[in-house]
Motif scaffolding. Structure first.
Motif: not given
Length: 308
Positions: A250-258, A300-308
């Motif tokens: 939990e602590i090393f995962s981004p929060t939903e707000e983040e 990225s920490q949340a496992g959400i793939a994205t590119t700029l």
């Protein structure tokens, strides 16, 4: 390889220690929510049983369903008579069922090179196509001093792990059994060593993992330690008991707000960029290229793939 690239592939929020001699714990470890489980051939095993423990580790790796959990073994230090046998016997027996080797008490880049070369030879002999990955423990004053060269010593390396226990002895620190200073100290007792490990990890493009917290009955203390490490930039923490896994995850995962904030910032910046602007604002706060990098790291920490 940059840290952002590493983080997009690896999750090491929790690394669970499991003695390689304790057969009863293997199934529970394999079924746990830990990102990585390591079977310990070193400190958790009495010297008289360290060779026997290799076979138990192999059977655990081969006989249990580990799902997506990273399967690791902590070998004995390369300055001991067990290290080479640990690598050869466990890798020969487990083959593709071994993902990572954790190397303790690393004091120089040469230590990592030695393990890398031996692994290469064994992999070639066995005809293995998947290279074993490495994580190394920085738990000696020499290791702290040489952290940068250690972090760049091998392309197999995924993480540096800060080890406060043996470092306490190496440093001559006056600490209690939870590695906290026995006397009053102005600030974080381990800040220098933590930052050396973290900085070196970022230089090498690998993850930084925080030290274990021995008092596994003190969940609040573990959580406080984890939050402090996460604030500095560590990617995860060791767990010496299954009760610590969920706390670390939990602590090393981004929060939903983040995550929501990062997504809004990224979308706003893209819209601004399309209009030829190099910065914009979201909720009255500046969003520029630095904020975009932060947003990408969070996603990225949340496992959400994205590119700029």
């Amino acid at each position: 390889m940059t840290e952002t690239h590493i983080a997009s592939q690896l999750r090491r929020r929790s690394e669970l220690a499991t003695p390689a001699t304790n057969d009863r714990m293997f199934a529970r470890a394999a079924a746990s929510a830990a990102d990585l489980v390591f079977l310990d051939l070193e400190d958790a095993v009495a010297p008289a049983f360290r060779e026997e423990a290799r076979g138990k580790a192999v059977r655990a790796l081969n006989d249990h369903d580990w799902g997506s959990t990273v399967r690791a073994v902590r070998i004995n230090g390369i300055d001991t008579r067990w290290a080479y046998g640990d690598i050869i016997e466990v890798l020969t027996g487990a083959r593709e069922n071994l993902d990572t080797i954790i190397v303790p008490k690393v004091t120089s880049a040469r230590d990592v090179w030695w393990v890398d070369v031996l692994l290469t030879q064994v992999e070639e002999t066995l005809g293995l196509s998947k290279p074993v990955r490495l994580e190394v423990l920085i738990e000696d004053v020499a290791g702290v001093a040489n952290a940068e060269s250690i972090a760049t010593a091998s392309p197999r390396l995924d993480a540096l792990i800060f080890g406060a226990g043996d470092l306490s002895v190496s440093q001559g620190a006056r600490v209690d059994t939870n590695f906290k200073p026995r006397d009053s100290y102005p600030g974080d007792f381990w800040h220098y060593a933590r930052m050396k490990v973290l900085t070196a990890a970022r230089i090498g493009g690998v993850l930084a993992i925080d030290a274990p917290y021995p008092d596994f009955r003190d969940g609040d203390g573990y959580a406080n330690d984890a939050r402090h490490a996460a604030s500095l930039g560590f990617s995860g923490k060791w767990a010496i008991h299954p009760s610590q896994i969920d706390i670390a995850n939990e602590i090393f995962s981004p929060t939903e707000e983040e995550i929501q904030r990062a997504t809004r910032n990224l979308e706003a910046y893209r819209e601004a960029e399309a209009r030829g602007l190099g910065a914009t604002s979201v909720d009255g706060q500046l969003v520029d290229a630095a904020h975009v990098k932060l947003a990408l790291a969070i996603l990225s920490q949340a496992g959400i793939a994205t590119t700029l």
